[in-house]
Write a protein that holds these residues in place. Structure first.
Motif: not given
Ligand code: SF4
Length: 441
Positions: A386-389, A391-394, A412, A414-415, A438
């Motif tokens: 999942t990506v959580l734009p 929170d700017n994290r996935c 943290k 990364a999207q 990443e």
């Protein structure tokens, strides 16, 4: 067009069954809706494994049944293991139910459509052959993984388990039909195929004369693309070193050993009917760890089994302390009717069961956090889920973590698109979950 909604309960195998129910109804011109309020047919795909699961299934039926007050023509249906196990009782106790269908009978649901047929209960028992379907299942497009059932039923008859009475005799699918469905799931964009059954290690024994899980996995080698294969529910009495070698030597297969041990004391293992001894279990674990330091071992234990003494529980506690499993779950013993264990004397007091459960889970929590600490600075491969734009994290999982039961990796800054395999560097942990960034090096 008749609209249906499926309320999914229970284990991954039940989830696959629910996908097939959806596939069949869509093939018969029905439409899947995302909320029960929109539906003309409400289906509770139930679980009947242990008391708490049974209660959850019945409560779901009663809650959803409330919608019939506003919509009198709404059809309320129960499928799955609770229906398979208690059809007549459900028919008597829950008059709101219009249909009760066993694990292999869901196709009769369509006879409820547009008819005021009286209530239907259809439960087939004693299936000896795996039922294959000539229609596709409906897989959840939001998930990057998919479960793939390779057999149904079980012949082991562990003394505490009602599954053989619910799901029937062990019956495998053919290698061709499993591989074809794997190809179908990959064509749907799945990046992880998770093999499930009640007892995966016995796969093929009934139709090929001996277990053939390796042969099945060799057939997967012909499939193209980047994806993981994960195997759940390996039985310690039947996991062979050849299988361990194949899993470790094949990069597509997660070196993830889901090995429900249930206990470690020989007398308890014997009373459970686990067909394996402490010495054999330790030899298996040593072999896996000698073969590879890059593997994950998940297990489950039952605490409070009838007759379990303080000494026997202490033996289990010290064993968990020594073995430091990567992932571990435990359950308080639940006396299930029609099982041998439910008839045993020396049922353990519920409070003692509970305290043993908490002690074991507390120990495992400490181990899990220490193991997480030790991973800081390491690079690991992660499958993004999942990506959580905002929170700017996935979030993703390593090959040592199965979905829905194990922990995740939070990346943290990364999207990255779901379904991507990325290399990350572990920077910390938050409870059971790892924190990472990443790894662009
Ligand atoms: S292996 Fe034992 S615990 Fe597992 S489904 Fe079969 S009888 Fe139940």
């Amino acid at each position: 067009m008749t609209r249906f909604y499926i309320h999914k309960l229970g284990c991954p195998k039940n989830d696959v069954d629910a996908d097939y129910i959806a596939g069949y109804l869509i093939k018969n011109n029905c439409q899947s809706v995302s909320s029960p309020e929109e539906a003309d047919i409400l289906i509770v795909n139930s679980c009947g494994f242990i008391q708490s699961a049974k209660e959850e299934s019945v409560n779901s039926v009663l809650e959803l049944g409330q919608l019939k007050i506003k919509k009198p023509n709404l059809k309320l249906v129960i499928t799955g293991c609770l229906a398979q196990r208690y059809a007549e009782q459900l028919k008597k106790d829950i008059p709101e139910l219009d249909g009760i269908f066993g694990v292999d009978d869901f196709r009769k649901i369509t006879s409820l459509i547009g008819s005021d047929t009286d209530r239907i209960a259809a439960v087939k028992v004693n299936q000896t052959k795996y039922r294959e379907y000539d229609f596709d299942r409906v897989v959840d497009s939001d998930q990057v993984f998919a479960y793939l059932k390779i057999s149904d039923g079980c012949d082991n008859r562990c003394s505490y388990c009602a599954i053989p009475d619910i799901r029937g005799k062990f019956r495998s699918r053919t290698i061709e039909s499993v591989t074809e469905e794997a190809r179908f799931l990959l064509d749907q964009g799945k990046k992880e195929i998770i093999l499930v059954s009640q007892e995966t290690t016995a796969y093929g024994r009934d139709i090929y004369g001996k277990p053939e899980l390796i042969k099945l996995l060799e057939a997967f080698e012909k499939l193209t693309g980047d994806f993981w294969v994960r195997i759940m529910y390996l039985h310690p009495a039947r996991l062979q070193t050849a299988m361990i070698d194949y899993m470790i030597d094949n990069p597509r297969i997660c070196s993830y050993f889901d090995l429900p041990l249930q206990h470690i004391n020989n007398d308890i293992l014997r009373a459970m009917g686990r067909q394996v001894s402490r010495r054999e279990i330790e030899a298996l674990l040593n072999y896996i760890r000698e073969r590879s330091h890059e593997c994950g071992i998940r297990t489950n234990f039952i605490v409070g089994f009838p007759g379990e003494t303080d000494q026997q529980f202490d033996e289990l506690y010290r064993f968990v302390e020594k073995e430091r499993f990567d992932r571990m779950g435990s359950f308080e013993y639940s006396a299930e009717e029609s099982t041998r264990a439910a008839e045993m004397n020396n049922q353990v007091d519920p409070e003692i069961r509970q305290s043993r459960y908490h002690r074991l889970m507390e120990l495992q929590r400490e181990i899990a956090f220490e193991e997480n600490e030790a991973k800081i600075g390491r690079s690991m491969q992660v499958l993004i889920e999942t990506v959580l734009p905002a929170d700017n994290r996935c979030v993703g999982r390593t090959s040592f973590d199965a979905p829905e039961v194990d922990q995740g990796v939070i990346i943290k800054g990364a999207q990255i698109a779901p379904g991507s395999f990325v290399s990350v560097k572990i920077t910390g942990f938050d409870g059971y979950d790892l924190l990472a960034q990443e790894d662009l090096s």
